[in-house]
Design a protein around this motif. Structure first.
Motif, PDB file in Angstrom:
ATOM      1  N   HIS A 560      11.517 -64.478  25.340  1.00 51.79           N
ATOM      2  CA  HIS A 560      11.028 -65.177  26.530  1.00 51.79           C
ATOM      3  C   HIS A 560       9.937 -64.394  27.263  1.00 51.79           C
ATOM      4  O   HIS A 560       9.515 -64.811  28.352  1.00 51.79           O
ATOM      5  CB  HIS A 560      12.178 -65.470  27.497  1.00 51.79           C
ATOM      6  N   ASP A 561       9.488 -63.288  26.689  1.00 48.51           N
ATOM      7  CA  ASP A 561       8.467 -62.480  27.357  1.00 48.51           C
ATOM      8  C   ASP A 561       7.123 -63.190  27.412  1.00 48.51           C
ATOM      9  O   ASP A 561       6.738 -63.914  26.479  1.00 48.51           O
ATOM     10  CB  ASP A 561       8.273 -61.144  26.612  1.00 48.51           C
ATOM     11  N   LEU A 562       6.407 -62.963  28.508  1.00 47.71           N
ATOM     12  CA  LEU A 562       5.000 -63.319  28.589  1.00 47.71           C
ATOM     13  C   LEU A 562       4.228 -62.029  28.346  1.00 47.71           C
ATOM     14  O   LEU A 562       4.354 -61.060  29.092  1.00 47.71           O
ATOM     15  CB  LEU A 562       4.660 -63.910  29.955  1.00 47.71           C
ATOM     16  N   LYS A 576       3.006 -66.294  25.120  1.00 50.86           N
ATOM     17  CA  LYS A 576       4.459 -66.389  25.215  1.00 50.86           C
ATOM     18  C   LYS A 576       5.045 -66.068  23.839  1.00 50.86           C
ATOM     19  O   LYS A 576       4.625 -66.630  22.828  1.00 50.86           O
ATOM     20  CB  LYS A 576       4.875 -67.801  25.625  1.00 50.86           C
ATOM     21  N   THR A 577       6.036 -65.183  23.818  1.00 47.67           N
ATOM     22  CA  THR A 577       6.602 -64.776  22.535  1.00 47.67           C
ATOM     23  C   THR A 577       7.139 -65.972  21.762  1.00 47.67           C
ATOM     24  O   THR A 577       6.951 -66.080  20.545  1.00 47.67           O
ATOM     25  CB  THR A 577       7.736 -63.751  22.758  1.00 47.67           C
ATOM     26  N   TYR A 578       7.812 -66.911  22.465  1.00 48.56           N
ATOM     27  CA  TYR A 578       8.419 -68.028  21.735  1.00 48.56           C
ATOM     28  C   TYR A 578       7.378 -68.980  21.152  1.00 48.56           C
ATOM     29  O   TYR A 578       7.694 -69.814  20.304  1.00 48.56           O
ATOM     30  CB  TYR A 578       9.397 -68.797  22.631  1.00 48.56           C
ATOM     31  N   GLU A 579       6.103 -68.858  21.597  1.00 48.00           N
ATOM     32  CA  GLU A 579       5.057 -69.684  21.005  1.00 48.00           C
ATOM     33  C   GLU A 579       4.699 -69.225  19.598  1.00 48.00           C
ATOM     34  O   GLU A 579       4.116 -69.983  18.823  1.00 48.00           O
ATOM     35  CB  GLU A 579       3.809 -69.653  21.896  1.00 48.00           C
ATOM     36  N   ILE A 580       5.041 -67.999  19.274  1.00 48.07           N
ATOM     37  CA  ILE A 580       4.793 -67.486  17.927  1.00 48.07           C
ATOM     38  C   ILE A 580       5.822 -68.115  16.996  1.00 48.07           C
ATOM     39  O   ILE A 580       7.024 -68.081  17.290  1.00 48.07           O
ATOM     40  CB  ILE A 580       4.922 -65.950  17.905  1.00 48.07           C
ATOM     41  N   PRO A 581       5.413 -68.716  15.901  1.00 50.16           N
ATOM     42  CA  PRO A 581       6.384 -69.393  15.024  1.00 50.16           C
ATOM     43  C   PRO A 581       7.410 -68.427  14.446  1.00 50.16           C
ATOM     44  O   PRO A 581       7.067 -67.324  14.015  1.00 50.16           O
ATOM     45  CB  PRO A 581       5.503 -70.006  13.932  1.00 50.16           C
ATOM     46  N   LEU A 595      -3.026 -69.991  18.734  1.00 52.74           N
ATOM     47  CA  LEU A 595      -2.370 -69.149  19.733  1.00 52.74           C
ATOM     48  C   LEU A 595      -3.339 -68.183  20.388  1.00 52.74           C
ATOM     49  O   LEU A 595      -3.349 -68.020  21.602  1.00 52.74           O
ATOM     50  CB  LEU A 595      -1.227 -68.367  19.073  1.00 52.74           C
ATOM     51  N   LEU A 596      -4.144 -67.525  19.568  1.00 55.03           N
ATOM     52  CA  LEU A 596      -5.086 -66.525  20.060  1.00 55.03           C
ATOM     53  C   LEU A 596      -6.451 -66.787  19.433  1.00 55.03           C
ATOM     54  O   LEU A 596      -6.561 -66.955  18.221  1.00 55.03           O
ATOM     55  CB  LEU A 596      -4.608 -65.114  19.690  1.00 55.03           C
ATOM     56  N   VAL A 608       1.774 -55.546  26.194  1.00 52.37           N
ATOM     57  CA  VAL A 608       2.466 -55.177  27.438  1.00 52.37           C
ATOM     58  C   VAL A 608       3.174 -56.417  27.977  1.00 52.37           C
ATOM     59  O   VAL A 608       2.521 -57.422  28.285  1.00 52.37           O
ATOM     60  CB  VAL A 608       1.472 -54.648  28.497  1.00 52.37           C
ATOM     61  N   PRO A 609       4.515 -56.400  28.102  1.00 54.46           N
ATOM     62  CA  PRO A 609       5.218 -57.513  28.744  1.00 54.46           C
ATOM     63  C   PRO A 609       4.874 -57.560  30.234  1.00 54.46           C
ATOM     64  O   PRO A 609       4.885 -56.537  30.912  1.00 54.46           O
ATOM     65  CB  PRO A 609       6.707 -57.176  28.541  1.00 54.46           C
ATOM     66  N   THR A 610       4.581 -58.750  30.744  1.00 53.90           N
ATOM     67  CA  THR A 610       4.186 -58.867  32.150  1.00 53.90           C
ATOM     68  C   THR A 610       5.358 -58.613  33.088  1.00 53.90           C
ATOM     69  O   THR A 610       5.166 -58.308  34.264  1.00 53.90           O
ATOM     70  CB  THR A 610       3.613 -60.261  32.440  1.00 53.90           C
ATOM     71  N   ASP A 611       6.588 -58.733  32.598  1.00 53.14           N
ATOM     72  CA  ASP A 611       7.750 -58.446  33.449  1.00 53.14           C
ATOM     73  C   ASP A 611       7.766 -56.985  33.892  1.00 53.14           C
ATOM     74  O   ASP A 611       8.407 -56.629  34.890  1.00 53.14           O
ATOM     75  CB  ASP A 611       9.048 -58.760  32.696  1.00 53.14           C
TER      76      ASP A 611
END
Length: 826
Positions: A560-562, A576-581, A595-596, A608-611
């Motif tokens: 769930h990381d951004l 978003k990590t979950y956007e990666i298949p 995605l990118l 770097v996780p934004t959290d």
């Protein structure tokens, strides 16, 4: 003699024909039809909350004597009475209306007490009307109370034989209490049911405080109260519906998660959204499970009975219950109720706010009480008039008896009484019909007592009619009596709006490993797919890049990381990590083009996780040519889908690594030739994203930066150094003394032919694991504890057995799980 000659038309007939444009005739005819449907069939009256068919059913049952205290009558008998006397339509719509008034899952307070099969929440149809029986429910009689006292207007029925009420007296605000739905021509209504006690409290409050606003009324009316329970999500939507007359409410099923002794979990659904077909919902869930749209479900059962709803969703052992729950919410356990508070006001359709609806009801109820009081006052005055005559007759009993005896007939007796005592016709008629037994002294006392009671009643009624305040007091007292008799607990709960169920809610929360190749193939895999191995192993297949491609990036993240993804070209992207298949270990991955927006030769070099970011922190970057820079985190808030610049790079330079710092750290830069330098980050001033930075290390010719680590004096971690040929070591960070920026640094590891150049450096703890991946796609997870701690300027040990022609592409750290409270107590 028969004649075949047609009759000659009257010459004056043509003069009687009216010429009308067909457009005008069609328009007027359609308007007449539309208004007939609107006022005569589809929309409820704001005063009693009933459509004509419901009003006629209740009035017909009232006239038939089919009350709550009588025995049940065949539904066909009631339907026949309604159809024959009041509702000139088919028996099917009449019976359907009667059935709905008897269904406790359709009406919050059913108006008909049904006996037999009246349908179910599963969509089962009711039995034929010849098999079911019905009578009025007690609360329905409150709608008809005092109807015989001229409280409402009456009109002729469809064939002018009978009279039917225009509206019922309605002792409670039935429109809000039971709601209504219907489709007219060009408009529709959909009014949710409410709790009786709450609506009555709001009505009384509005009577006492006429300038109350919707927000004030919502202190009493919390929201709709559906007969099937459930939950309404969010108060803002309720306020909008009450303030404007229109709104969309999200209604959610009630469910709980239960654990059984075998360790498996089950989701038990006990309340459904209003008007949800239970059988169809269960069928749709089963279809989605079979199609793979809902994962983690092993069994589905409907255990509902007469006591209530109970649908059990059994989860597989080890399944993520939260994910299953969110998948059910997204597709099956939430529905939208569109509020359209449209009702007839003075025969015209109007969308009403909550306040306007109650105001119209209050006005109606005031009129009912006023007309009833006038009727009762007339009755009381007539009775007092008769009692006054009886008292006069009793006081003069001997003379009255003698006068009547001397009269030739009844008419002569009445005339004599009127002349002698100035009786009215009604008084004289009553006296001549009195029995002699009523002239006793006991009867006289009763007459006098009744006369006093009647006079008191007259005074009370006159006071009500003379004072709006006292009339309102009567309205409020009667409403309180209804509440005391029929109020019950709220069934529907109001829950806070936690946001709609998003795709993120349907993704299991887990640690994953993300792999990316030079040709921009990307995938993610659960980290627990990789069992720890002893160092020195070959690992297992973690990716299968196509020929000519190679792995360039591997990093650990939470599903769930951004993420802020920094590339070697100095760009930064948000992902978003979950956007990666998610794919298997042996899969190549999918193209990251959607995605990118990476350019040719652009690789992710740091994540770097934004959290982890705080407003006062900095993103500290190191480049291949030894430059270092710090940029405040707030400059990375608005990142475009095409990325933004993170650092300005000279030709041939690349961004190598990134750390998050807070101004109190030391920076450790490691090079491919095995050199390191440690210096205070304050030696690098903060600068904008477009800046190049300052020199962090004086590189020897041909050397390049391999990685960056942030530390401080209290840091007890080790610096893990891994070389391209699979060798590495860890050394306490405390052994790297602080120097000034832009020095040559100290020797960290020997980079001879055996080791090869340094690939990466990481700060690690004893309990961490590392993930090492080769360019060909081999991956190995190794406990940090397996790598011995040695000093600087050593060769290290083999970490991964790399095949000839292959090399270590990247390294990342899987942090140790934090100890639980029980473990920490031990």
């Amino acid at each position: 003699m028969s004649s075949d000659v047609p009759d000659v038309p009257d010459e004056n007939v043509a003069a009687d024909v009216e010429h009308v444009r067909i457009e005008d005739e069609m328009e007027q005819s359609y308007i007449d039809y539309a208004m007939s449907v609107i006022a005569g069939r589809a929309l409820p009256d704001v005063r009693d909350g009933l459509k004509p068919v419901h009003r006629r059913i209740l009035y017909a049952m009232h006239e038939m004597g089919v009350s709550s205290g009588s025995s049940h009558r065949k539904s066909s008998s009631v339907v026949g009475e309604v159809m024959g006397d009041y509702h000139p339509h088919g028996d099917s719509p009449i019976y359907n209306a009667l059935v709905r008034m008897a269904q406790d899952f359709s009406m919050r307070y059913p108006l008909v007490d049904g006996q037999g099969n009246f349908g179910s929440m599963d969509g089962d149809p009711p039995a034929a009307m010849r098999y079911t029986e019905a009578r009025m429910a007690p609360i329905a009689e409150e709608l008809l109370e005092d109807i015989e006292k001229d409280t409402v207007g009456f009109t002729s029925n469809y064939d002018d034989r009978l009279q039917e009420p225009d509206v019922l007296p309605s002792a409670f605000p039935n429109l809000l209490v039971n709601g209504s739905s219907g489709i007219a021509v060009g408009m529709s209504t959909n009014i949710p049911p409410h709790n009786l006690g709450e609506v009555i409290d709001a009505t009384i409050h509005l009577i006492d405080t006429p300038d109350a606003e919707v927000a004030d009324l919502m202190e009493h009316v919390k929201g709709p109260d559906f007969p099937t329970g459930g939950n309404i999500v969010g108060k803002d939507a309720i306020y909008s519906a009450y303030a404007t007359g229109r709104g969309r409410l999200t209604v959610r099923a009630e469910f709980d998660v239960e654990e059984n002794p075998s360790g498996k979990s089950r989701i038990v659904i006990t309340e459904l959204p209003y008007q949800e077909n239970k059988a169809r919902m269960v069928e749709r869930i089963a279809d989605n499970v079979n199609e793979g749209k809902i994962e983690g479900v092993s069994d589905l059962r409907d255990e509902s009975d007469r006591n209530g709803v109970r649908v059990v969703v059994e989860c597989k052992r080890g399944a993520n219950v939260d994910v299953v729950k969110n998948q059910l919410l997204e597709h099956h356990l939430e529905s939208t109720f569109g509020v359209i508070n449209l009702a007839l006001v003075d025969g015209q359709p109007k969308v009403l706010t909550l306040k306007e609806t109650l105001q119209e009801y209050i006005q109606h109820r005031r009129e009912v009480v006023r007309r009833r009081s006038e009727f009762d006052l007339q009755e009381a005055e007539d009775r007092a008039h008769i009692l006054d005559g009886r008292l006069t007759a009793v006081e003069n009993a001997e003379e009255v008896v003698e006068l009547i005896q001397d009269a030739e007939d009844r008419d002569a007796a009445k005339a004599a009484l009127k002349e002698r005592y100035e009786f009215s016709e009604a008084q004289a008629e009553h006296v001549v019909r009195m029995q002699l037994g009523s002239l006793t002294s006991a009867e006289v006392g009763e007459i006098e007592a009744e006369y006093e009671d009647v006079q008191a009643e007259i005074e009370r009624l006159e006071a009500i009619l003379a004072s709006e305040e006292k009339l309102d007091a009567v309205v409020k007292d009667e409403l309180r009596e209804i509440k005391d008799e029929y109020d019950d607990d709220r069934r529907t709960s109001i829950v806070e709006d936690a946001g709609t169920v998003t795709r993120e809610d349907l993704i299991p929360e887990e640690d994953v490993v993300v792999v990316m190749t030079a040709e921009d193939y990307i995938k993610r895999m659960p980290a627990d797919q990789f069992d720890p191995q002893n160092r020195g192993g070959k690992g297992i297949i973690g990716s299968d890049p196509k020929e000519g491609d190679r792995v360039t990036t591997v990093f650990q993240a939470h599903s769930h990381d951004l993420l802020l993804c920094f590339t070697n070209h100095g760009q930064v992207y948000k992902l978003k990590t979950y956007e990666i298949p998610e794919m298997s270990r042996t899969a190549r991955g999918k193209s990251a083009v959607n995605l990118l927006d990476l350019s040719d030769g652009e690789d992710i070099t740091a994540v770097v996780p934004t959290d982890d970011l705080e407003p006062d922190e900095c993103i500290t970057m190191a480049t291949r040519d030894g430059y270092v820079k710090r940029t405040c985190c707030d400059q990375f808030e608005n990142i475009l889908s095409t990325g933004i610049r993170a650092a300005k790079l000279e030709d041939g330079d690349e961004l190598v690594d990134v750390e998050v710092t807070d101004g109190t750290k030391d920076l450790v830069i490691a090079t491919e030739d095995g050199m390191t330098i440690r210096f205070d980050e304050d030696e690098v001033r903060q600068m904008g994203r477009s800046a190049r930075g300052v020199r962090g290390i004086d590189l020897r010719e041909g050397d390049h930066v391999a990685g960056l680590v942030a530390t401080d004096d209290a840091d007890e971690r080790d610096l893990l150094t891994v070389t391209r040929n699979g060798y590495g070591k860890r050394t306490p960070l405390s052994e790297y003394r602080r120097q000034s920026r832009y020095g040559k640094g100290l020797i960290d590891i020997k980079t001879d032919e055996r080791n090869g150049p340094v690939t990466d450096v990481k700060a690690v703890e004893e309990d961490d694991h590392i993930v090492v991946m080769s360019a060909s796609g081999q991956i190995m997870r190794c406990p940090v504890a397996d790598i011995s701690t040695v000093g600087r300027n050593t060769k290290g040990v083999v970490i991964m057995d790399v095949d000839e022609g292959d090399s270590v592409a990247c390294v990342d750290v899987l942090p140790a799980e934090p100890a639980s409270e029980d473990e920490s107590d031990e």
